[in-house]
Write an enzyme that holds these catalytic residues in place. Sequence first.
Site, mmCIF file in Angstrom:
data_model
loop_
_atom_site.group_PDB
_atom_site.id
_atom_site.type_symbol
_atom_site.label_atom_id
_atom_site.label_comp_id
_atom_site.label_asym_id
_atom_site.label_seq_id
_atom_site.Cartn_x
_atom_site.Cartn_y
_atom_site.Cartn_z
ATOM 1 N N GLY A 364 0.823 -1.197 0.000
ATOM 2 C CA GLY A 364 0.000 0.000 0.000
ATOM 3 C C GLY A 364 0.858 1.248 0.000
ATOM 4 O O GLY A 364 2.090 1.188 -0.003
ATOM 5 N N CYS A 365 0.224 2.412 0.033
ATOM 6 C CA CYS A 365 0.977 3.671 -0.028
ATOM 7 C C CYS A 365 1.753 3.934 1.254
ATOM 8 O O CYS A 365 2.689 4.729 1.264
ATOM 9 C CB CYS A 365 0.040 4.835 -0.332
ATOM 10 S SG CYS A 365 -1.231 5.105 0.914
#
Length: 390
Positions: A364-365
Amino acid sequence: MTKDTKRLLGTALREIVDAARAVERGDTGPKVRIGLLASGSELGPEELLRGALLAQESSPVQVVMIGPRSAGEGAKELSWIETPDCEEDISRAMEKALDEGEIQGCVALHYPFPLGVTTIGKVLTPARGKGMFLASTTGTASANRVEAMLRNTFYGIATAKASGIADPTVGILNVEGAQTVFKALKKLQEKGYALTFGSSVRRDGGAILRGNDILAGAVDVCVADSLTGNVLMKMFAAFTTGGGYEATGWGYGPSCGEGWDRIVSIISRASGAPVIAGAIALTARTVRGALPRLVQEELSAARKAGLDAILEDFAVRAQGVAELVVAPPAEPTDEEIHGLDVLSIEEAVRELWKAGIYAESAMGCTGPVVKIPGRHKETAEELLRRGGYC
């Protein structure tokens, strides 16, 4: 005569001589004697002399040059231990001077630290002009990468305390192993180890640091592995000069390790006079702050809170062989579980597979995540918490 006796006698005689000279100069303040290796700089011996003189002008320190005597400007103002221009001879002279108390610490351009010893650097962060310790920048605290980062935390805290910060704030750079180290530190904190986590400058906060945080100096001690710390040190020190001249900061820092009693600080062959002077001043300050003793105190406090059990678990995980587990039938994954470490993300997925829950690893980010069907989220989170994955 034993090594310790020689050291005590050398220190006592040197203090007497220094005190007599100080009275002659009208300067009665104590000065720490710090060695500086006089050979090996890509910028020439003149740059080393400039750094030594700058340190003597700006801090209560007596610099002792070790190596071939230079005829450069200011050389006569410095003390010298003369040796041939040979790295082995210079290193041997440095170690002898440390062992016999002729110097209390030393700044070197290179030193072959044994496994288990690392250095804690200090940089000037550009966003807010704040000093920040990088734990660590050279050497290796442990062959196990995650254990090394955990030990770097204790060594970084000890160095900050030796430098005058009574309660340093700590953050972990978001590299592989960061979440595992954070969880280990939380366990130690919960069991009585005194530790103050800092916080990211980003809106979601937390002690896991991003690039913005190290630019801003969000914490006093930024924990990383030594290779990443080394790169960061070079970038912070030379980003205004194009890379060939390290212009800012305090160098790669003093040495720390379990049972290690020497304070040997590192600069690079590209370190300029301002960094050399900063390294000398930082070394002197950690000498006054009794850095080796503080390192042992931090380790002792962590052991009382369960450090040995955590290190044993790290070793078991590092040696373990992945268990063959068959994935359940695939199904849509519309939920994510955060807060896992990339080093254990695949283990976490297999843990859910064993329970019959389909899961996938992803990035994910803000870091690695486990993707799962929404109907299993509560059960999956509980399983992963129980297994120590999040």
